[in-house]
Design an enzyme around this catalytic site. Structure first.
Site, PDB file in Angstrom:
ATOM      1  N   PHE A 163      44.838  41.143  44.873  1.00 57.46           N
ATOM      2  CA  PHE A 163      45.998  41.970  44.503  1.00 57.46           C
ATOM      3  C   PHE A 163      47.141  41.179  43.882  1.00 57.46           C
ATOM      4  CE2 PHE A 163      47.646  40.534  48.643  1.00 57.46           C
ATOM      5  CZ  PHE A 163      48.973  40.303  48.316  1.00 57.46           C
ATOM      6  N   LYS A 187      36.010  44.470  38.551  1.00 59.82           N
ATOM      7  CA  LYS A 187      36.374  45.318  39.697  1.00 59.82           C
ATOM      8  C   LYS A 187      37.740  44.819  40.176  1.00 59.82           C
ATOM      9  CE  LYS A 187      36.672  45.620  43.765  1.00 59.82           C
ATOM     10  NZ  LYS A 187      37.970  45.854  44.462  1.00 59.82           N
ATOM     11  N   GLU A 190      41.816  47.247  44.653  1.00 58.13           N
ATOM     12  CA  GLU A 190      42.162  48.665  44.790  1.00 58.13           C
ATOM     13  C   GLU A 190      43.648  48.850  45.112  1.00 58.13           C
ATOM     14  OE1 GLU A 190      40.335  46.746  46.601  1.00 58.13           O
ATOM     15  OE2 GLU A 190      40.029  47.420  48.659  1.00 58.13           O
ATOM     16  N   CYS A 295      48.641  32.132  45.516  1.00 59.13           N
ATOM     17  CA  CYS A 295      47.711  31.225  46.210  1.00 59.13           C
ATOM     18  C   CYS A 295      48.202  29.794  46.078  1.00 59.13           C
ATOM     19  CB  CYS A 295      46.304  31.371  45.651  1.00 59.13           C
ATOM     20  SG  CYS A 295      46.203  30.845  43.959  1.00 59.13           S
ATOM     21  N   GLU A 396      47.172  30.913  56.829  1.00 57.91           N
ATOM     22  CA  GLU A 396      47.764  31.409  55.580  1.00 57.91           C
ATOM     23  C   GLU A 396      48.619  32.632  55.900  1.00 57.91           C
ATOM     24  OE1 GLU A 396      45.228  33.282  52.519  1.00 57.91           O
ATOM     25  OE2 GLU A 396      46.486  32.287  51.030  1.00 57.91           O
TER      26      GLU A 396
HETATM   27  P1  NAD Z   1      40.911  40.160  49.581  1.00 57.01           P
HETATM   28  O1  NAD Z   1      39.885  39.135  49.914  1.00 57.01           O
HETATM   29  O2  NAD Z   1      41.331  41.099  50.642  1.00 57.01           O
HETATM   30  O3  NAD Z   1      40.406  41.074  48.358  1.00 57.01           O
HETATM   31  C1  NAD Z   1      39.950  40.514  47.155  1.00 57.01           C
HETATM   32  C2  NAD Z   1      38.914  41.444  46.526  1.00 57.01           C
HETATM   33  O4  NAD Z   1      37.787  41.539  47.395  1.00 57.01           O
HETATM   34  C3  NAD Z   1      39.404  42.865  46.296  1.00 57.01           C
HETATM   35  O5  NAD Z   1      38.938  43.300  45.041  1.00 57.01           O
HETATM   36  C4  NAD Z   1      38.787  43.659  47.435  1.00 57.01           C
HETATM   37  O6  NAD Z   1      38.459  44.979  47.044  1.00 57.01           O
HETATM   38  C5  NAD Z   1      37.517  42.889  47.737  1.00 57.01           C
HETATM   39  N1  NAD Z   1      37.188  42.867  49.170  1.00 57.01           N
HETATM   40  C6  NAD Z   1      38.042  42.715  50.215  1.00 57.01           C
HETATM   41  N2  NAD Z   1      37.363  42.673  51.374  1.00 57.01           N
HETATM   42  C7  NAD Z   1      36.052  42.801  51.058  1.00 57.01           C
HETATM   43  C8  NAD Z   1      34.848  42.825  51.824  1.00 57.01           C
HETATM   44  N3  NAD Z   1      34.864  42.714  53.145  1.00 57.01           N
HETATM   45  N4  NAD Z   1      33.683  42.968  51.170  1.00 57.01           N
HETATM   46  C9  NAD Z   1      33.646  43.066  49.823  1.00 57.01           C
HETATM   47  N5  NAD Z   1      34.756  43.056  49.058  1.00 57.01           N
HETATM   48  C10 NAD Z   1      35.944  42.917  49.657  1.00 57.01           C
HETATM   49  O7  NAD Z   1      42.171  39.363  48.981  1.00 57.01           O
HETATM   50  P2  NAD Z   1      43.609  39.944  48.619  1.00 57.01           P
HETATM   51  O8  NAD Z   1      44.351  40.269  49.853  1.00 57.01           O
HETATM   52  O9  NAD Z   1      43.505  40.972  47.554  1.00 57.01           O
HETATM   53  O10 NAD Z   1      44.271  38.642  47.927  1.00 57.01           O
HETATM   54  C11 NAD Z   1      44.989  37.676  48.623  1.00 57.01           C
HETATM   55  C12 NAD Z   1      44.150  36.462  48.911  1.00 57.01           C
HETATM   56  O11 NAD Z   1      43.636  35.926  47.697  1.00 57.01           O
HETATM   57  C13 NAD Z   1      44.934  35.320  49.543  1.00 57.01           C
HETATM   58  O12 NAD Z   1      44.165  34.752  50.569  1.00 57.01           O
HETATM   59  C14 NAD Z   1      45.137  34.343  48.404  1.00 57.01           C
HETATM   60  O13 NAD Z   1      45.320  32.995  48.802  1.00 57.01           O
HETATM   61  C15 NAD Z   1      43.862  34.511  47.664  1.00 57.01           C
HETATM   62  N6  NAD Z   1      43.980  34.064  46.279  1.00 57.01           N
HETATM   63  C16 NAD Z   1      43.396  32.893  45.938  1.00 57.01           C
HETATM   64  C17 NAD Z   1      43.518  32.400  44.656  1.00 57.01           C
HETATM   65  C18 NAD Z   1      42.884  31.105  44.271  1.00 57.01           C
HETATM   66  O14 NAD Z   1      42.911  30.771  43.097  1.00 57.01           O
HETATM   67  N7  NAD Z   1      42.335  30.341  45.191  1.00 57.01           N
HETATM   68  C19 NAD Z   1      44.239  33.135  43.699  1.00 57.01           C
HETATM   69  C20 NAD Z   1      44.815  34.344  44.082  1.00 57.01           C
HETATM   70  C21 NAD Z   1      44.686  34.803  45.384  1.00 57.01           C
END
Ligand code: NAD
Length: 496
Positions: A163, A187, A190, A295, A396
């Protein structure tokens, strides 16, 4: 543009419920499962997003697989013409897209514009594919025999995005993927699906052939369908570490090439010879910019020796002074966090830090933000004397919270950096080249900053997370992206 006949209503320049884009057609999802997309600054419902079914992923994968046959045969110099058009469309529409990012994600308009500049840089770099995608060769590996390495596209590839950067993160992958001759499925998160809707309106205007790029909105089930679909050959994921780990395992078990970028807990080291004002400003921007939801946000500051006193006082003052509000308003320096659940979780982690012995030097909980009564607002928070062995020093938080830990030497600080489970970013503030070299050499971290608060690699370098911040071999952006989106074929050739 989205089809008005779909039965959807247009709001904020996109349809509601949001549409999928499959085989160059805007489609209303077949699902009845819809989620509200809300403005984190106001709680206004902006639109609804469908949680698309496995069947819709199948439609997108089939369209992409069909398109692949012609697209991979399209010369790279022709493929990049669409990216040149995309660059100019993104420039022309930057303000509109940035506004969508602020509306659905909460960051300030300047932060949203900066995000889209980073997206555009990746399009620019991918325009170099006719050079970047070249293979290698050697004549006479034996007498009269030549050998060539050719790079070919991998096939249908997909991105699953988080997000916090609704615009930029897809661009770490998509431009390289299609320039290399692959076809693509996105994708989006959401929580923030509006931005990609706008980006795909622009992709449509480039005239890309049918099925080359596809957008499927959805949640976990949609992701599961992507991870198991036999036509999808490679997956790029960015999100939380637990999700990244699970997706890496499942995609690999299904025979896919996969790169997963995960979470972070980024430390800064402040040496006594650092420039105080510069260091404090850079730290505040890193820890509180994008409400700490980068991140690459600083989450820990290790003060060394005499740096403790000046840094602690100045960062507390700067945190107190930061202007918090709706990111669309002029002068606002920090917007809300993404959801009310996120806000509650962050407040709980602040308390947990205090329960482990930290002093709450600046308490950002329960802020008063005029006009933001319904928003997910927190103010910057500073935790002094955070317990380095406690839970919070390793968790985090993903919010505007900076924990301070004091140590006596740079070696103590580097040991703390290397003791953490994540490896996304660490930065050092110093006036000493020798200290800088020692840190750069010894830190077990993939993105290093020296007198930089957010060490975000430019598009022409790989985004190099290590340890629990990354699962895979090849990172996003740059040469790594070219390697990820091509498979190497070797030809050994002899003519009598
Ligand atoms: P998230 O893992 O909750 O969601 C990311 C994506 O995965 C979304 O599209 C979501 O629909 C999907 N998703 C979530 N849970 C799932 C599951 N159990 N099974 C399948 N798909 C699933 O992450 P978020 O809250 O949207 O983003 C924040 C996180 O992203 C933080 O931990 C941040 O550090 C990390 N991030 C990392 C980087 C990097 O470059 N390392 C960059 C941006 C964000």
């Amino acid at each position: 543009m989205p089809d008005a006949k779909s039965g959807s209503q247009a709001v904020h320049g996109v349809q509601t419920p949001l549409l999928n884009y499959i085989d160059n057609a805007w489609q209303k999802s077949q699902t009845n499962e819809l989620l509200d997309v809300t403005n984190p600054a106001t709680a206004e419902v902006l639109t609804q997003v469908p949680l698309s079914s496995a069947d819709e992923v199948h439609q997108a994968a089939t369209a992409a697989a069909t398109a692949l046959q012609e697209w991979r045969r399209t010369p790279p110099v022709e493929r990049i013409q669409y990216l040149f058009k995309l660059k100019y469309l993104l420039e022309e529409n930057l303000d509109d897209i940035a506004r969508a990012i602020t509306l659905e994600c909460g960051k300030t308009l300047d932060e949203a514009k900066g995000e889209m500049r980073r997206a555009i840089e990746n399009v620019e770099v991918a325009c170099g594919i006719p050079t970047l995608m070249q293979g290698t060769n050697l004549e006479d590996i034996a007498t009269g025999i030549d050998e060539f390495m050719i790079r070919q596209p991998v096939g249908v590839c997909a991105a699953i995005a988080p997000f916090n950067f609704p615009g930029m993160i897809t661009f770490w992958f998509l431009p390289y993927a299609i320039a290399c001759g692959n076809t693509y499925i996105v994708k989006p998160s959401e929580k923030v699906p509006i931005t990609m809707q706008k980006v795909f309106q622009l992709l449509e205007q480039t005239g890309l052939p049918k099925g080359v790029v596809n957008l499927v909105n959805g949640g976990r089930e949609t992701v599961d369908a992507i991870l198991t679909h036999p036509e999808i050959r490679a997956i790029s994921f960015v999100g939380a570490t637990a999700t990244a780990k699970a997706i890496y395992a499942k995609a690999a078990a299904n025979g896919k090439r996969v790169q997963c970028q995960g979470g972070a807990k980024n430390p800064l080291i402040i040496l006594p010879d650092a420039d105080p004002q510069f260091t404090v400003n850079a730290t505040a921007e890193s820890a509180f910019g994008c409400a700490g939801q980068r991140c690459l946000a600083a989450s820990l500051a290790f003060t060394v020796g005499e740096a403790q006193q000046w840094f602690t006082e100045a960062i507390s003052d700067t945190a107190t002074d930061r202007v918090v509000g709706n990111g669309l308003e002029d002068g606002v320096e920090m917007g809300p966090v993404i959801t009310s659940e996120s806000k509650t979780r962050i407040e709980g982690l602040i308390q947990a830090g205090a329960d482990e012995g930290a002093q709450i030097l600046v308490d950002g909980r329960h802020p008063s933000v005029p006009g933001g009564e319904n928003g997910n607002f927190l103010r910057p928070t500073v935790l002094g004397n955070l317990n380095p062995k406690g839970e919070i020093a390793g968790t985090e938080i993903f919010g505007p919270v900076l924990g301070l830990i004091h140590v006596e030497t740079i070696d103590d600080a580097i040991a703390l950096v290397n003791g953490g489970r994540y490896g996304n970013m660490a930065c050092l503030f110093t006036g000493s080249g020798a200290s800088a070299r020692k840190f750069r050499y010894e830190a077990e971290i993939g993105n290093i900053g020296i007198n930089i608060g957010v060490a975000a690699p430019m598009a022409f370098f790989p985004f190099s997370g290590w340890k629990d911040s990354f699962f895979g071999d090849l990172h996003g952006q740059s040469w790594d992206a070219v390697d990820f989106f091509t498979q190497k074929k070797v030809v050994v050739e002899r003519w009598a």
